[in-house]
Design a protein around this motif. Structure first.
Motif, PDB file in Angstrom:
ATOM      1  N   GLN A   1      -8.558  99.772   8.962  1.00 17.79           N
ATOM      2  CA  GLN A   1      -7.100 100.207   8.880  1.00 17.79           C
ATOM      3  C   GLN A   1      -6.424  99.345   8.133  1.00 17.79           C
ATOM      4  OE1 GLN A   1      -5.679 100.488  12.745  1.00 17.79           O
ATOM      5  NE2 GLN A   1      -6.588 102.864  12.869  1.00 17.79           N
ATOM      6  N   THR A   2      -5.349 100.020   7.446  1.00 10.36           N
ATOM      7  CA  THR A   2      -4.113  99.118   6.545  1.00 10.36           C
ATOM      8  C   THR A   2      -2.811  99.616   7.210  1.00 10.36           C
ATOM      9  OG1 THR A   2      -5.632  99.491   4.690  1.00 10.36           O
ATOM     10  CG2 THR A   2      -3.214  98.754   4.328  1.00 10.36           C
ATOM     11  N   HIS A   3      -2.108  98.307   7.370  1.00  8.90           N
ATOM     12  CA  HIS A   3      -0.760  98.756   8.023  1.00  8.90           C
ATOM     13  C   HIS A   3       0.099  97.923   7.207  1.00  8.90           C
ATOM     14  CE1 HIS A   3      -1.522 100.451  12.008  1.00  8.90           C
ATOM     15  NE2 HIS A   3      -2.636  99.972  11.779  1.00  8.90           N
ATOM     16  N   ILE A   4       1.246  98.620   6.399  1.00  7.88           N
ATOM     17  CA  ILE A   4       1.989  98.185   5.628  1.00  7.88           C
ATOM     18  C   ILE A   4       3.337  98.460   6.059  1.00  7.88           C
ATOM     19  CG2 ILE A   4       2.924  98.015   3.382  1.00  7.88           C
ATOM     20  CD1 ILE A   4       0.162  98.656   2.352  1.00  7.88           C
ATOM     21  N   HIS A   5       4.153  97.309   6.362  1.00  6.31           N
ATOM     22  CA  HIS A   5       5.615  97.631   6.940  1.00  6.31           C
ATOM     23  C   HIS A   5       6.543  96.516   6.246  1.00  6.31           C
ATOM     24  CE1 HIS A   5       4.162  99.892  10.400  1.00  6.31           C
ATOM     25  NE2 HIS A   5       3.324  99.045  10.639  1.00  6.31           N
ATOM     26  N   VAL A   6       7.781  97.301   5.449  1.00  7.60           N
ATOM     27  CA  VAL A   6       8.800  96.749   5.248  1.00  7.60           C
ATOM     28  C   VAL A   6       9.909  96.846   6.258  1.00  7.60           C
ATOM     29  CG1 VAL A   6      10.287  96.523   3.132  1.00  7.60           C
ATOM     30  CG2 VAL A   6       8.013  97.048   2.795  1.00  7.60           C
TER      31      VAL A   6
ATOM     32  N   GLU B   1     -15.380  92.615   1.596  1.00  9.23           N
ATOM     33  CA  GLU B   1     -15.903  93.552   2.720  1.00  9.23           C
ATOM     34  C   GLU B   1     -14.669  93.468   3.893  1.00  9.23           C
ATOM     35  OE1 GLU B   1     -19.637  93.687   4.456  1.00  9.23           O
ATOM     36  OE2 GLU B   1     -20.523  93.618   2.448  1.00  9.23           O
ATOM     37  N   LEU B   2     -13.805  94.217   4.141  1.00  5.02           N
ATOM     38  CA  LEU B   2     -12.649  93.830   4.736  1.00  5.02           C
ATOM     39  C   LEU B   2     -12.684  94.893   5.848  1.00  5.02           C
ATOM     40  CD1 LEU B   2      -9.713  93.244   2.196  1.00  5.02           C
ATOM     41  CD2 LEU B   2     -11.429  91.470   3.148  1.00  5.02           C
ATOM     42  N   VAL B   3     -12.141  94.521   7.360  1.00  5.77           N
ATOM     43  CA  VAL B   3     -11.904  95.556   8.180  1.00  5.77           C
ATOM     44  C   VAL B   3     -10.656  95.917   8.051  1.00  5.77           C
ATOM     45  CG1 VAL B   3     -12.294  96.027  10.581  1.00  5.77           C
ATOM     46  CG2 VAL B   3     -13.924  94.609   9.383  1.00  5.77           C
ATOM     47  N   GLY B   4      -9.677  95.126   8.846  1.00  5.70           N
ATOM     48  CA  GLY B   4      -8.189  95.524   8.863  1.00  5.70           C
ATOM     49  C   GLY B   4      -7.242  94.575   7.947  1.00  5.70           C
ATOM     50  N   VAL B   5      -6.264  95.135   7.333  1.00  8.66           N
ATOM     51  CA  VAL B   5      -5.445  94.465   6.791  1.00  8.66           C
ATOM     52  C   VAL B   5      -3.957  94.760   7.170  1.00  8.66           C
ATOM     53  CG1 VAL B   5      -4.316  93.987   4.214  1.00  8.66           C
ATOM     54  CG2 VAL B   5      -6.884  94.463   4.506  1.00  8.66           C
ATOM     55  N   ARG B   6      -3.266  93.820   7.575  1.00 11.12           N
ATOM     56  CA  ARG B   6      -1.811  94.001   7.808  1.00 11.12           C
ATOM     57  C   ARG B   6      -0.897  93.366   7.024  1.00 11.12           C
ATOM     58  NH1 ARG B   6      -1.597  96.522  12.675  1.00 11.12           N
ATOM     59  NH2 ARG B   6       0.335  96.198  13.256  1.00 11.12           N
TER      60      ARG B   6
END
Lengths: 168, 83
Positions: free
Chosen positions: A6-11, A92-97
């Motif tokens: 999952q990738t979450h990007i918040h501004v 190899e990544l799992v989550g990125v926030r």
């Protein structure tokens, strides 16, 4: 076992909570062996690189009292998504926030958060730094400083370009 | 219709954040669009001569010889300083 990448990007204008971000990276995924997080804060340095708190005679330097951040809505999210995709292609990544604040900030306020989870620490460390280096040089954010001497737009630093170029 | 956006120092110097107009037929690249805007006067000349000025078409940074059809979102802005 399925791993949800999952990738979450918040501004956002609101502050963020490190514990909540960390918990979200850690949640429901026993495949994760490492989480690396970076938090960028506002400092009281002025553009000349001097810190008011470092200086014995603070009057010599104008310290930064307020920072205002603006961005290009839409393009920011697009650029950050591209950077995360590049990181995912290399490690190899799992989550990125990613959380980046906009609006008015005072010294010591949190500006930016990058958190990366992975099976291994090497990938998590590298990807976190990679994302930050490219965020600084490619994401369309701009800082304006208010100092005791007035307001000014912050100039881009060539050292930030150098940091990003290391990855090429 | 071309949609043009200006950010940060440019927005302040030009006192505008957005404008729309039909692209003249003889303007076909990002460089020519910048020249067209610079012809408006000294304020535009100075702002669009900013060192390291960037141009993005439909939210992708591009070169100064990129073709324009006249239906794009074009943004001009100074080097970025986030993080």
């Amino acid at each position: 076992m399925s791993v949800s990448k999952q990738t979450h990007i918040h501004v956002q204008t609101e502050d963020f909570d490190l514990n909540i971000e960390y918990a979200a990276l850690r949640k429901d995924c026993p495949a994760i062996g490492a989480i690396t997080t970076f938090t960028g804060l506002m400092r009281d340095f002025n553009s000349n690189g001097h810190s008011a708190s470092e200086s014995h005679s603070a009057n010599e330097y104008d310290s930064v009292t307020t920072l205002t951040l603006e961005h290009y809505p839409g393009m920011t999210e697009k650029v950050l998504s591209d950077i995360v995709e590049q990181a995912r292609a290399r490690w190899e990544l799992v989550g990125v926030r990613i959380v980046h604040r906009i609006g008015e900030m005072q010294p010591s306020d949190q500006i930016v958060f990058v958190g990366v989870s992975s099976a291994h620490r090497g990938d998590a460390f590298a990807a976190c730094e990679f994302i930050m280096d490219f965020l600084k040089t490619q994401a369309p954010f701009w800082k304006k400083e208010k100092t005791t001497e007035g307001e000014r737009w912050v100039d881009a630093k060539t050292s930030d370009d150098d940091s990003a170029d290391r990855w090429l | 219709m071309l949609n043009i956006l200006y950010f940060a120092r440019l927005r302040e110097d030009l006192n505008t954040d957005q404008e729309q107009f039909d692209l003249p037929e003889d303007v076909t690249t990002t460089d020519q669009l910048r020249d067209l805007l610079m012809n408006r006067g000294e304020r535009w000349q100075n702002a669009l001569s900013t060192e390291g000025l960037l141009v993005a078409i439909n939210q992708d940074v591009c070169d100064w010889n990129t073709p324009l059809t006249g239906n794009e979102e074009v943004a001009f802005f100074p080097p970025v300083t986030g993080g």
